[in-house]
Design an enzyme around this catalytic site. Sequence first.
Site, PDB file in Angstrom:
ATOM      1  N   LYS A  35       0.780  -1.341  -0.214  1.00 17.20           N
ATOM      2  CA  LYS A  35      -0.004  -0.010   0.185  1.00 17.20           C
ATOM      3  C   LYS A  35       0.939   1.070  -0.154  1.00 17.20           C
ATOM      4  O   LYS A  35       2.126   1.318   0.312  1.00 17.20           O
ATOM      5  CB  LYS A  35      -0.913   0.086   1.353  1.00 17.20           C
ATOM      6  CG  LYS A  35      -0.092   0.214   2.701  1.00 17.20           C
ATOM      7  CD  LYS A  35      -1.124  -0.461   3.675  1.00 17.20           C
ATOM      8  CE  LYS A  35      -0.344  -0.324   5.195  1.00 17.20           C
ATOM      9  NZ  LYS A  35      -1.139  -1.130   6.289  1.00 17.20           N
ATOM     10  N   ARG A 130     -10.741  -0.535  14.395  1.00 14.07           N
ATOM     11  CA  ARG A 130     -10.315   0.265  13.192  1.00 14.07           C
ATOM     12  C   ARG A 130     -11.356  -0.186  12.193  1.00 14.07           C
ATOM     13  O   ARG A 130     -12.083   0.678  11.481  1.00 14.07           O
ATOM     14  CB  ARG A 130      -9.008   0.188  13.204  1.00 14.07           C
ATOM     15  CG  ARG A 130      -8.575   1.423  11.892  1.00 14.07           C
ATOM     16  CD  ARG A 130      -7.130   1.501  11.810  1.00 14.07           C
ATOM     17  NE  ARG A 130      -6.548  -0.089  10.854  1.00 14.07           N
ATOM     18  CZ  ARG A 130      -5.385   0.249  10.631  1.00 14.07           C
ATOM     19  NH1 ARG A 130      -4.558   0.917  10.830  1.00 14.07           N
ATOM     20  NH2 ARG A 130      -4.996  -1.194  10.128  1.00 14.07           N
ATOM     21  N   TYR A 244      17.064  29.359   9.325  1.00 15.85           N
ATOM     22  CA  TYR A 244      15.891  30.174   9.772  1.00 15.85           C
ATOM     23  C   TYR A 244      15.909  30.339  11.420  1.00 15.85           C
ATOM     24  O   TYR A 244      16.165  29.356  12.080  1.00 15.85           O
ATOM     25  CB  TYR A 244      14.762  29.378   9.323  1.00 15.85           C
ATOM     26  CG  TYR A 244      14.271  29.791   7.881  1.00 15.85           C
ATOM     27  CD1 TYR A 244      14.034  30.966   7.446  1.00 15.85           C
ATOM     28  CD2 TYR A 244      14.385  28.413   7.140  1.00 15.85           C
ATOM     29  CE1 TYR A 244      13.759  31.165   6.258  1.00 15.85           C
ATOM     30  CE2 TYR A 244      13.804  28.678   5.804  1.00 15.85           C
ATOM     31  CZ  TYR A 244      13.772  30.159   5.219  1.00 15.85           C
ATOM     32  OH  TYR A 244      13.489  30.193   4.076  1.00 15.85           O
ATOM     33  N   MET A 292      12.774  23.912   3.533  1.00 14.02           N
ATOM     34  CA  MET A 292      11.912  23.231   2.656  1.00 14.02           C
ATOM     35  C   MET A 292      12.985  22.395   1.808  1.00 14.02           C
ATOM     36  O   MET A 292      12.515  21.398   1.323  1.00 14.02           O
ATOM     37  CB  MET A 292      11.198  24.144   1.881  1.00 14.02           C
ATOM     38  CG  MET A 292      10.088  23.328   0.844  1.00 14.02           C
ATOM     39  SD  MET A 292       9.436  24.534  -0.227  1.00 14.02           S
ATOM     40  CE  MET A 292       8.026  25.344   0.885  1.00 14.02           C
TER      41      MET A 292
HETATM   42  C1  LIG Z   1      -0.375  -1.999   6.813  1.00 11.63           C
HETATM   43  C2  LIG Z   1      -1.111  -3.289   7.056  1.00 11.63           C
HETATM   44  C3  LIG Z   1      -0.151  -4.448   7.219  1.00 11.63           C
HETATM   45  C4  LIG Z   1       1.259  -4.456   7.046  1.00 11.63           C
HETATM   46  O1  LIG Z   1       1.728  -3.883   8.554  1.00 11.63           O
HETATM   47  P1  LIG Z   1       3.220  -3.739   8.918  1.00 11.63           P
HETATM   48  O2  LIG Z   1       3.343  -3.396  10.193  1.00 11.63           O
HETATM   49  O3  LIG Z   1       3.858  -2.676   7.822  1.00 11.63           O
HETATM   50  O4  LIG Z   1       3.969  -4.945   8.623  1.00 11.63           O
HETATM   51  C5  LIG Z   1      -0.956  -5.612   7.499  1.00 11.63           C
HETATM   52  N1  LIG Z   1      -2.215  -5.609   7.769  1.00 11.63           N
HETATM   53  C6  LIG Z   1      -3.016  -4.393   7.810  1.00 11.63           C
HETATM   54  C7  LIG Z   1      -4.575  -4.593   7.808  1.00 11.63           C
HETATM   55  C8  LIG Z   1      -2.577  -3.216   7.565  1.00 11.63           C
HETATM   56  O5  LIG Z   1      -3.205  -2.105   7.478  1.00 11.63           O
END
Ligand SMILES: *Cc1c(COP(=O)(O)O)cnc(C)c1O
Length: 345
Positions: A35, A130, A244, A292
């Site tokens: 993702k 969640r 800065y 930046m």
């Molecule tokens: C992001 C996620 C993972 C992967 O988690 P990591 O801690 O990056 O290994 C697995 N399952 C779900 C549901 C997630 O949201």
Amino acid sequence: MAQAHLKIDLEALAANWRALDKLSADTVETGAVVKADGYGLGVARVARALADAGARQFYVAQAEEGVSLRDALGEGPEIFVFSGHMAGDSDMLRDARLIPLLNSIEQMTRHFETLPGHAFGVQIDSGMNRLGLEPAEWAAARGIVIPQGPRMVMSHLACADEPDDAMNARQLAAFREMTQGLDTTLSLSATGGILLGADYHFDATRPGIGLYGGLPFADAQPVAYLNAPVIQIRDVAAGETVGYGAAWLADQAARVATVQAGYADGLIRAMGDNAVVFADDTPCPLAGRVSMDMLTVDVTHLDTAPDTLQLLGAQQGIDDLADAAGTIGYEILTSLGARYRREYS
Ligand SMILES: *Cc1c(COP(=O)(O)O)cnc(C)c1O
């Protein structure tokens, strides 16, 4: 050229996948979470390297990501979507043959009405609150859903990065209770859960951060290497300030290198003076605030003026920078900007 250079070591990525795969039994299918553009490192290259290493199950957060991933991977691998089946997703799910992990009765209704016969999985809530069906909802739905043949029933751990947290055992018990008697692929663990041991592995695992070199997988090889060019070096007299807010004061004569990479490139401003960068093996502290596009670095102690300085690599990983910024390695990785020259090797 003033562009900073981000090298992504695909062999290290593949080695991390194999190492996590080895931590569970041969019967456990080790997947790969890609993702957020492969945790910021470029989903197409990352996913192909993981498929070459042996991953057959991939996970994304939303259907749009799954469409790009399908283009990169071709037909073979399964692609699961954590957000499930949202309104407007049906065409993408069908055309890219994505498997939504249905989170609610509403999503189940939508899925069975708009895509009857299309593969799906189910996400249940074992305590994180969640995503996923609550125990009571699941108890009511499971008799209808299970006969339709879900590809997977999964849940997610809230505290797996803390092995001693009692929440882990509570969620394990809840997941076992909710899946008792099912003859379906079960999945509970991301990177942290894999490290908790065999009780947490079930049939399929979903590692993400460990693949990319981050904690809690302490044995991971680094995957991201970030080097930024020095644009200018100047002598700063005792009593002068740098950057800065005039936030850094030279208490004696100093040399300061200005480096091209700043908070617009994901070098979170909050890391401030806590962070160091490296000239070969020598740490050099930041001098003053992150701009930046630039960092200013105290190089007074170096014998030779550096052409480039390293921010991420073998000396310092994503979790070190994260500590300096009061965040986690995940956020450092997914913040890395679009302005780097990216090289895959
Ligand atoms: C992001 C996620 C993972 C992967 O988690 P990591 O801690 O990056 O290994 C697995 N399952 C779900 C549901 C997630 O949201």
